[in-house]
Design an enzyme around this catalytic site. Structure first.
Site, PDB file in Angstrom:
ATOM      1  CG  HIS A 479      -1.797   1.182   1.359  1.00 36.93           C
ATOM      2  ND1 HIS A 479      -3.117   1.172   0.992  1.00 36.93           N
ATOM      3  CD2 HIS A 479      -1.551   2.433   1.814  1.00 36.93           C
ATOM      4  CE1 HIS A 479      -3.659   2.362   1.214  1.00 36.93           C
ATOM      5  NE2 HIS A 479      -2.718   3.150   1.718  1.00 36.93           N
ATOM      6  CD  GLU A 480       1.571   3.668   3.637  1.00 41.78           C
ATOM      7  OE1 GLU A 480       1.811   4.726   2.997  1.00 41.78           O
ATOM      8  OE2 GLU A 480       0.518   3.525   4.286  1.00 41.78           O
ATOM      9  CG  HIS A 483       0.296   6.258  -0.707  1.00 43.44           C
ATOM     10  ND1 HIS A 483      -0.710   6.963  -1.319  1.00 43.44           N
ATOM     11  CD2 HIS A 483      -0.266   5.712   0.418  1.00 43.44           C
ATOM     12  CE1 HIS A 483      -1.829   6.855  -0.621  1.00 43.44           C
ATOM     13  NE2 HIS A 483      -1.591   6.091   0.435  1.00 43.44           N
ATOM     14  CG  HIS A 486       0.325   8.966  -6.826  1.00 42.33           C
ATOM     15  ND1 HIS A 486      -0.797   9.292  -6.097  1.00 42.33           N
ATOM     16  CD2 HIS A 486       0.137   9.559  -8.022  1.00 42.33           C
ATOM     17  CE1 HIS A 486      -1.614  10.017  -6.829  1.00 42.33           C
ATOM     18  NE2 HIS A 486      -1.066  10.215  -8.005  1.00 42.33           N
TER      19      HIS A 486
END
Length: 690
Positions: A479-480, A483, A486
């Site tokens: 998940h991180e 990010h 991104h």
């Protein structure tokens, strides 16, 4: 096996030194600046920023995009960098002196920002550009997006208020900044102050890896034996495996009452003040509630749309959870417990149920999810989807010796950015996991490559042994890192539109979507290998794990959705004197919260919504983005290939690299070819057929 670093995982020797000397110097600053040096740098940077704004206002030229909007983007770079440097230290390596400076400097930063945003001369210049150039063909779509965001951002910051109201608006901002800092520090204090010494008779039911982690926690606190702390990576598995119901109850009470203890770390009064000030802020801007103000600038647009989504999921999730509670109570009675299960019992009996019904023992999964291999897995997915490669480098002085540093290259061998990973829990770190940037990507002027970091709170193993993750930990890592991608893949001109600077209910799409690739068979086959034997995770066990996720879907969804509904209610109520815990209780009664489940984040430690305004009235964002991520991954399923190149290219161009260059709904439709289908979420959660 494919290589994800500069050499194979089994024979990897990190190279010394970053090729980007400016990046190395910046990273080193985060670990070397004293509180007094930070204070001096903040004050110098704010003074420089004021001078830059004054120069823009002193111009006698007609306001244009270049001399006003672009000039605003170029202003305040030193201050932004200093704020980022301080953020990593305050979040990962705090001390009493750093916390004192945080309490001092955050209100100053708020007032500094307010003085600029509320300057009527500045707003007049921006408004003139907006009125005169918004439709100009000379501006690129990204330029127009920046102009619109700058203009509307000033409106939302009170630029059109009367002089008296502008003063009050600035005062509110400063006080909210101070209160949010105190809220966060109080949670950290409760987590740091609480521990439970465990004797040999207190370890019943605990798997060996957890016993080792509890021993490491004791050593970290200068004790012998075993110590339970409120680190999530310790307390959640303890609640899952401990045979001692009395100790589970004691740990659960401490975990759920963070921020709600009498004394200097009590957050109850702070919550009420924050809510009251936020309501006043929204009213000054003409909104019926703070939730209406906050959502006006998001994809959701208004509270009704959020509530409709949450309640659509809540009802089937609650029914599933009620049935699960009855099944767990039966298990408890079979084990000799005559009363209904408590909330502190749920995880324990849920694990017993998974073991009985599916023969899934989560502790048996951990040897397949070594931290090292999961980092490699996350990098592998980035390579297959986007052509990235990673080279670990040593000799980089960061804010803690545990921090690891990687150079990131694109498929053509060009440096794309720097990635830092800070993976282990420690008492100086705030809880949870997050991504941020020491330097964001942009192409303004000479441009710059990003420096992105992930922070997690995994249990650090004893020296010489590998760190093993739970499946939930592995998802957190993915998940991180979603990010992080991104930020790393961002390809925009203007800093304000870079990377994760997007609508809050869109920002979780790249992270939640990335979690899907953890369970892709090719990735599991390559990386989910037993830490001792090297054997891959058996497919039969994978199938059981997926089935187990559906068993837990009711609990997981209720735990999260209750928090999101309470967040919305806290910020949609318009009482002059809000009583947060009463609102929390009334909300949970109204929606029929199951007795044996507690909100994922109770209000007194709900840092997402009270430590700052990022997720305030916005915790729903994870579910809003989950509609998008479920629908987006179905594009790959429909293609029959989780790495389909054409779809991956669209994902790169319209989601991961686009930043806030266009409206997020437009970006998503460009990727998917249509608007998202909400039924994808229901299928993902197991509440719909298909």
């Amino acid at each position: 096996m494919r290589s994800f670093f500069s050499s194979t995982p089994s024979n990897r020797h990190p190279e010394s030194g970053l090729c980007d000397n400016s990046a190395q110097a910046l990273i080193a600053l985060a670990g070397s600046m004293s509180p007094s040096a930070f204070r001096d740098r903040f004050h110098a940077a704010m003074a420089r920023h004021r001078s830059e704004i004054a120069a823009i206002l002193a111009s006698s030229e007609t306001p244009t995009f270049e001399n006003t909007i672009a000039a605003l983007e170029a202003a305040g770079r030193d201050l932004a960098e200093t704020t980022r440097l301080f953020g990593v230290v305050a979040g990962t390596s705090t001390t009493k002196d750093i916390q004192a400076l945080e309490r001092e400097i955050m209100p100053e930063l708020s007032r500094h920002g307010s003085a600029i945003a509320l300057n009527p001369q500045l707003f007049a210049r921006v408004e003139a550009v907006y009125d005169g150039e918004m439709a100009s063909p000379a501006l690129s779509p990204e330029d127009r997006r920046l102009l619109e965001r700058t203009y509307r951002g000033l409106l939302r910051s009170g630029a059109q208020l009367s002089e008296a109201d502008r003063t009050r608006f600035a005062d509110i901002g400063a006080e909210l900044s101070e209160l949010g800092t105190g809220f966060s520090q109080n949670i950290l204090a409760d987590e740091a102050d609480w521990s439970l010494d465990l004797g040999p008779d207190d370890l019943g039911g605990l798997p060996g890896w957890l016993v080792s982690s509890l021993a490491a926690a004791a050593q970290d606190r200068g004790k012998s034996g075993h110590v339970l702390t409120l680190s999530r990576s310790l307390v959640v598995p303890f609640l899952t495996y401990s045979d001692r119901a009395d100790l589970r109850e004691k740990a659960f009470e401490a975990w759920t009452k963070r921020g709600e203890n009498d004394g200097p770390s009590d957050n109850r009064a702070i919550m009420a003040k924050i809510l009251k000030l936020r309501q006043e802020k929204a009213a000054l801007l003409g909104f019926a509630s703070y939730a209406a103000y906050k959502l006006d600038d998001q994809m959701a647009k208004e509270p009704k749309n959020v509530r409709d989504l949450l309640m659509r999921v809540w009802e089937p999730a609650r029914e599933r959870a009620k049935a699960d509670a009855a099944a767990l109570a039966d298990l408890a009675r079979e084990a000799g417990q005559n009363a209904d299960i408590l909330a502190s019992d749920w995880r324990y009996y849920a694990q017993k149920r998974r073991l009985r019904d599916l023969d899934v023992d989560e502790s048996a999964l951990k040897p397949y999810f070594a931290l090292e291999r999961m980092i490699e897995a996350a990098f592998d997915v980035a390579g297959r989807l986007f052509g990235l490669s990673f080279k670990e480098v040593s000799g980089v002085a960061a804010w803690h010796p545990d921090v690891r540093c990687f150079e990131v290259y694109d498929r053509d061998g060009a440096l794309k950015g720097i990635f830092l990973g800070d993976y282990f829990a420690r008492s100086s770190k705030r809880s949870g996991a997050w991504m941020s940037a020491l330097r964001s990507q942009h192409k303004m002027g000479e441009g710059q490559t990003p420096i992105i970091y992930n922070v997690c709170n995994f249990s650090k193993p004893p020296a010489g042994t590998p760190a093993l993750l739970s499946l939930d930990d592995a998802r957190t890592l993915f998940h991180e890192f979603g990010h992080a991608l991104h930020g790393l893949l961002s390809d925009v001109t203007w800093p304000s539109l870079s990377g994760t600077a997007v609508a809050r209910d869109f920002v979780e799409l790249p992270s939640q979507l990335y979690e899907h690739w953890l369970m892709v068979p090719d990735i599991l086959e390559a990386h989910a290998r037993h830490v001792e034997t090297g054997d891959p995770l058996p497919k039969a066990l994978v199938d059981k794990v997926i089935a187990a996720q559906m068993i837990d879907a009711g609990f997981d969804t209720v735990e999260y959705t209750a928090s999101a509904i309470v967040d919305l209610d806290l910020h949609e109520r318009a009482e002059i004197e809000p009583k947060p815990l009463e609102i929390e209780r009334e909300t949970l009664e109204r929606i029929g919260m199951p007795d044996a489940i507690v909100m994922r984040h109770r209000s007194p430690h709900f840092a997402h919504i009270f430590s700052g305004e990022g997720y305030s009235a916005g915790y729903y964002s994870y579910m809003w983005s989950e509609v998008l991520d479920a629908d987006a991954f179905e594009a790959f399923r429909e293609a029959g290939d989780p790495f389909e190149p054409a779809i991956a290219a669209k994902l790169h161009d319209h989601i991961y690299s686009a930043g806030d260059s266009e409206d997020p709904a437009v970006l998503y439709e460009r990727f998917r070819g249509r608007a998202p289908n909400p039924e994808a979420l229901m299928r993902k959660r197991g509440f719909a057929a298909g």
